[in-house]
Design a protein around this motif. Structure first.
Motif, short mmCIF file in Angstrom:
data_model
loop_
_atom_site.label_atom_id
_atom_site.label_comp_id
_atom_site.label_asym_id
_atom_site.label_seq_id
_atom_site.Cartn_x
_atom_site.Cartn_y
_atom_site.Cartn_z
N ASP A 82 63.66 55.83 -82.93
CA ASP A 82 62.35 55.48 -82.73
C ASP A 82 61.59 56.47 -82.30
O ASP A 82 60.55 56.60 -82.66
CB ASP A 82 62.41 54.30 -81.57
CG ASP A 82 62.98 54.68 -80.09
OD1 ASP A 82 63.50 55.79 -80.17
OD2 ASP A 82 62.74 53.94 -79.35
N LEU A 89 55.28 54.46 -81.17
CA LEU A 89 55.54 54.45 -79.94
C LEU A 89 54.29 54.78 -79.29
O LEU A 89 53.97 54.05 -78.12
CB LEU A 89 56.54 55.65 -79.56
CG LEU A 89 57.87 55.46 -80.00
CD1 LEU A 89 58.65 56.71 -79.85
CD2 LEU A 89 58.44 54.40 -79.49
N GLU A 91 51.06 54.11 -80.23
CA GLU A 91 50.15 52.80 -80.12
C GLU A 91 50.80 51.64 -79.78
O GLU A 91 50.21 50.43 -80.11
CB GLU A 91 49.34 52.87 -81.54
CG GLU A 91 48.60 54.13 -81.52
CD GLU A 91 47.36 53.98 -80.67
OE1 GLU A 91 46.90 52.90 -80.48
OE2 GLU A 91 46.82 55.04 -80.30
N LYS A 92 52.13 51.73 -79.34
CA LYS A 92 53.05 50.13 -79.16
C LYS A 92 52.98 49.20 -80.28
O LYS A 92 52.65 48.11 -80.20
CB LYS A 92 52.35 49.64 -77.88
CG LYS A 92 52.36 50.55 -76.35
CD LYS A 92 51.89 49.76 -75.63
CE LYS A 92 52.02 50.62 -74.25
NZ LYS A 92 51.85 52.06 -74.07
N ILE A 94 54.37 47.13 -83.62
CA ILE A 94 55.43 46.35 -83.85
C ILE A 94 55.66 46.41 -85.25
O ILE A 94 56.58 46.48 -85.89
CB ILE A 94 55.52 45.16 -83.08
CG1 ILE A 94 55.72 45.27 -81.53
CG2 ILE A 94 56.68 44.37 -83.75
CD1 ILE A 94 55.61 44.01 -80.74
N ARG A 116 50.20 44.87 -82.92
CA ARG A 116 51.21 45.03 -81.79
C ARG A 116 51.89 43.79 -81.39
O ARG A 116 52.27 43.60 -80.29
CB ARG A 116 50.11 45.49 -80.58
CG ARG A 116 49.78 46.86 -80.91
CD ARG A 116 48.63 47.32 -79.55
NE ARG A 116 48.25 48.64 -80.10
CZ ARG A 116 46.85 48.81 -80.34
NH1 ARG A 116 46.35 47.72 -80.70
NH2 ARG A 116 46.52 50.15 -80.85
#
Length: 144
Positions: A82, A89, A91-92, A94, A116
């Motif tokens: 990751d 990472l 900007e969080k 998904i 996200r």
């Protein structure tokens, strides 16, 4: 003026897709590193400090292959670690969809949209992102 146009286009993209984050990375003319230059919906300014080697990270891979990348349920289902996806990472994110921005027939930039939440980008949304790149190509590389 140019930066304002790019930011407006990214903000329009947030609404049109819909998504929470949109950003542009550009390959630095001298050398092959890639930097995130413009963003909308960002949580912080970390993206400005991210520099990737050609072929690394989402932006580097999109530029090196000239093909889109679709990530869903990050950090599951990724190739590598990751930490190799710093924009995800920072900007969080998904889910993400990234497409090349073309200059003179080769990929020199990347348009990335992200969410996200666990909601993959549907085919019609992916097409809309690709359509935006043709508009962005004219603005992003207008002074080069």
């Amino acid at each position: 003026m140019e930066n304002q146009m790019i930011l407006q286009m990214l903000n329009d993209l947030l609404v049109d897709i819909p998504c929470e984050f949109a950003a542009i990375a550009i390959q630095i003319p001298k050398g092959s590193d890639v930097k995130w230059k413009h963003a909308a919906g960002n949580l912080n300014d970390k993206y400005k400090r991210i520099t990737l080697r050609y072929g690394k990270g989402i932006a580097g891979r999109v530029i090196s292959t000239g093909t889109p990348i679709h990530l869903d349920r990050f950090p599951d289902n990724i190739i590598g670690r990751d930490l190799e996806y710093p924009i995800m990472l920072a900007e969080k994110l998904i889910s993400a969809y990234a497409v090349p921005i073309i200059l003179n027939g080769s990929a020199k930039g990347v348009l990335l949209v992200g969410r996200r939440v666990k909601k993959p980008f549907q085919l019609h949304e992916q097409k809309a992102v690709r359509d935006y790149t043709s508009k962005l190509e004219k603005v992003v590389f207008s002074h080069d």
